[in-house]
Structure formats: C-alpha cells, structure tokens
Motif scaffolding. Structure first.
Motif: not given
Length: 409
Positions: A34-41, A81-82, A87-91
């Motif tokens: 999930r972390l790898a997919l989120s960072a990729t996006r 865009p987050l 995996l939710p990220a902080e802005r």
C-alpha cells in the motif's frame, strides 16, 4: 535516529527502494505494498515529466517505533493530490507527502537485526503477490458468505412479504365487507309501492372511501304517499356522512310527525342548528301519490329534478329555496306536477352534472342520457345514466342518481 535520503528518476527505482526499506523496517506485507502504491501515485506525474523526486525515511529508535516516509517533489508546480490513496498521507507545507507508519514489535524469538539480509526484489514482489492472493481469497470467501446470508435473508423477506400480502388481502376483504354493510345500512333499498318503480345508483368520489355526504331516504307515509329525500352535505368522508344522516333522520321524523312538506327544510335547520353549527347541506324533498301520480317538490339549494315524459319530452323542475346551514333556509315555494304512466323522474346530487366545467351543459347531457335510457328496466337506468355522464370527470364528487317511473296499476 536512522535517517536516509535517496533521489529517484523512475517509478521502478522508487518502488524498489520503498519495498526494501519497508521490509527492513518490518512492515507487514499489505502495508508495504500500500505504501509503495501510494508513493507511486503521488510521484507518477513528476517522474513522467522528467523531474526527480526525493525519498526520505526516518526510523525512530524508540519502544513505540515508527517509520516516517517523506516524498519531496521540489520541482512540482502544485501540491500533489493526496485524496483516495491506498495508504493515507499527511499534507505538509510545500509539495510533499508524509506517511507515518507504526512498526510492529519483533517477536521474542527473533534474532539478528531486522533486515540484515533482505531478500531480492523478486522475492519481495512474490511475497506481496502471495499476500494479495490470500487477501483476494479471504474477500471472495466473505463475499460468498454474504451472498448466502443475503439469499437466506431475501428468502425470509419474500416469505414475510407473501404473508403480509395475504394478510393485507384479508384485511381488504374484511374492510370491504364492513363498508358494504355500512353502506347498506346508510342507503335503504327501494320501497315497493304498486304503480311506482324506484331504483338508485351511488358512486363515491374515492373508491377506497365509499361513504360520503350524498345520501337519500325513501319511505311511505301513513296516507300511502311516497316521500323521497335527497341530501348533499358539504365535505367528504365520515364527517359529511354524519351530517347527511342527521338531515335525513330529522326530515323523516318531521315528515312522519305530519309537518307540512313546505316547512320541513326550515324546521330541519332549526332542529340541527342547536348541536351542529358547521352543518351545510342541500336538500330536495319529493312527495308522490302512487295512484294519482301527483308530484310535489320542495327544494333547498339542490340541483333541480328532471322530469322525462313517456314521449321523450324533458323538463327541469326548478323550485327555489336555500339549504340547511344557509341564510334563511327553506323552500320558497312548492312545485307541483303530475307523473303519467311511463313518465320518469330523475333525482340526483351535483356530482352527476357538475363533473364538467359548465353545470348547464351537464344538465343538458343529463336530459339526453335520461331520454336515451328511459325504456330500460328501472334497476338499470340510474347506473346507465351515471356511466354516460361520467365519461369525462373534471371534478370527482360523490354521486347519487335516483329514478322513479310511474307504471299502470
């Protein structure tokens, strides 16, 4: 504090670095991909545009260890865009995304530092794929169980629906029987008098509420004269039914006590005004001598009766007067006529003629319908007239159509 920063120019390199760091930190497989997919996006647009991104990881050496991953996009023109990331990220201020991921504690049997000999990228991908397949299998099992539970629930709901439909049908039938009994009690059958044929048709404005303010009454006076009352009380439903019943009962009592027909409407208003201040009703009274055919009509704001001669000639019997609850109630005069053998008298409420926009046009149509059906059996005439009149209904209303025909003795 263990901090590491790397620069990336491709998605493949970014994903590979993240997977190894996450494995070394001991993150669960699902959190890792999930972390790898989120960072990729987040980084995809920047890397596709040829601009590098910077990955910074910080591992806090504490009892409640956590891995902080910061993805910096220093050359991005806008904030990334987050929303909707796996995996939710902080802005944070500036073009960046931050993930703070708790690191699960190591088991008591673990030896050596975490991540001393990490597997290769292929092994990591296979591990993630295996975890994804297991997850899909678990979801498929849950889905199957939900389908079975839903099928069982639907089956139960369907059975309950059938039971409710059967119960509803039973209630409708019982309700219909009660209303028919009530209607029979409110609407007496035609009196049987030699020399006269009588019939009536009643049609409610609303099929599910067969009681209303349109009532009639007929009975034979001690001298053999037939008395007929037609009432149209203001309103609909049981309230107007009660008002109309009060009128018919008062009229019957006064008539049987021998009060002159020309005074009964005014006297009825006096009697009822003491306990029903809101009552308003139109009334028509008719007296018929079966042997002679002598006809007397008193009227209180009610539509005029229609006289149809045996040869088809028609005439409205318009007697002026004001109804119950109106100012100066009573019939101003009596209208007298005579029914010859074969003549037909039609009494009705305004629901028969005022279904169209112009009441006069309705009266003309009524005359044509009565002339057309005057030779039918008496029990068929009122319904046939109502059917002709109600081919188009602009203003539905309760309807009474009552017919009297004189025949040879």
């Amino acid at each position: 504090m263990n901090r590491q920063t790397t620069t990336h120019h491709s998605l493949a390199g970014l994903r590979s670095t993240l997977r190894r760091l996450a494995h070394r930190a001991g993150l669960p497989v699902e959190t890792r991909y999930r972390l790898a997919l989120s960072a990729t996006r987040v980084a995809a647009a920047e890397l596709a545009a040829g601009r590098p991104v910077f990955l910074e990881t910080v591992r806090a050496p504490s009892k409640d260890a956590a891995l902080t991953v910061r993805l910096h996009l220093p050359y991005a023109p806008d904030q990334p865009p987050l929303e909707g990331l796996p995996l939710p990220a902080e802005r944070h201020p500036g073009p960046a995304a931050v993930w703070r991921v708790p690191v699960p504690p190591r088991g008591p049997g673990a030896v050596g530092p975490r991540g001393d000999d990490p597997p290769g990228l292929v092994e990591l991908l296979e591990e993630e794929l295996s975890a994804a397949v297991d997850r899909m299998d678990a979801l498929a099992g849950d889905h199957q169980r939900l389908k079975q539970e839903l099928a069982e629930t639907n089956s139960g709901v369907l059975a309950l629906y059938v039971q409710l439909e059967e119960r509803d049908e039973q209630l409708r039938q019982a309700h219909g029987r009660i209303l028919r009994q009530l209607e029979d009690a409110l609407r007496p059958p035609p009196v049987r008098v030699p020399g006269l044929e009588l019939a009536v048709h009643y049609e409610p404005a609303e099929k599910h509420a067969p009681t209303g303010g349109d009532l009639y009454d007929w009975f034979v006076l001690p001298d053999g004269t037939v008395h007929i009352t037609v009432v149209d009380a203001l309103g609909h439903g049981l309230t107007s039914t009660r008002s109309a019943l009060n009128v018919t009962h008062a009229v019957r009592t006064l008539a049987l006590e021998g009060h002159p027909v020309e005074s009964i409407i005014a006297r009825t208003d006096e009697v009822l005004a003491t306990f029903d201040h809101e009552l308003m009703a139109t009334v028509q009274l008719v007296r018929l001598g079966p042997g002679s055919g002598d006809l007397v009509v008193a009227n209180g704001s009610h539509p005029p009766a229609l006289l149809v001669r045996a040869d088809g000639d028609t005439r409205l019997l318009e007697a002026r007067g004001r109804g119950i609850g109106f100012p100066l109630p009573g019939s101003e005069r009596l209208l007298r006529d005579r029914l010859a053998p074969g003549d037909l008298l039609v009494l009705y409420t305004d629901g028969l003629t005022e279904s169209r926009r112009d009441p006069r046009e309705g009266e003309q149509r009524l005359a044509r319908a009565a002339r057309r059906h005057r030779h039918r059996p008496i029990e068929e005439i009122p319904a046939a007239i109502a059917e002709d009149m109600h081919t188009v209904i602009l203003h539905p209303d309760d309807t009474v159509a009552l017919t009297v025909r004189r025949v040879a003795d």
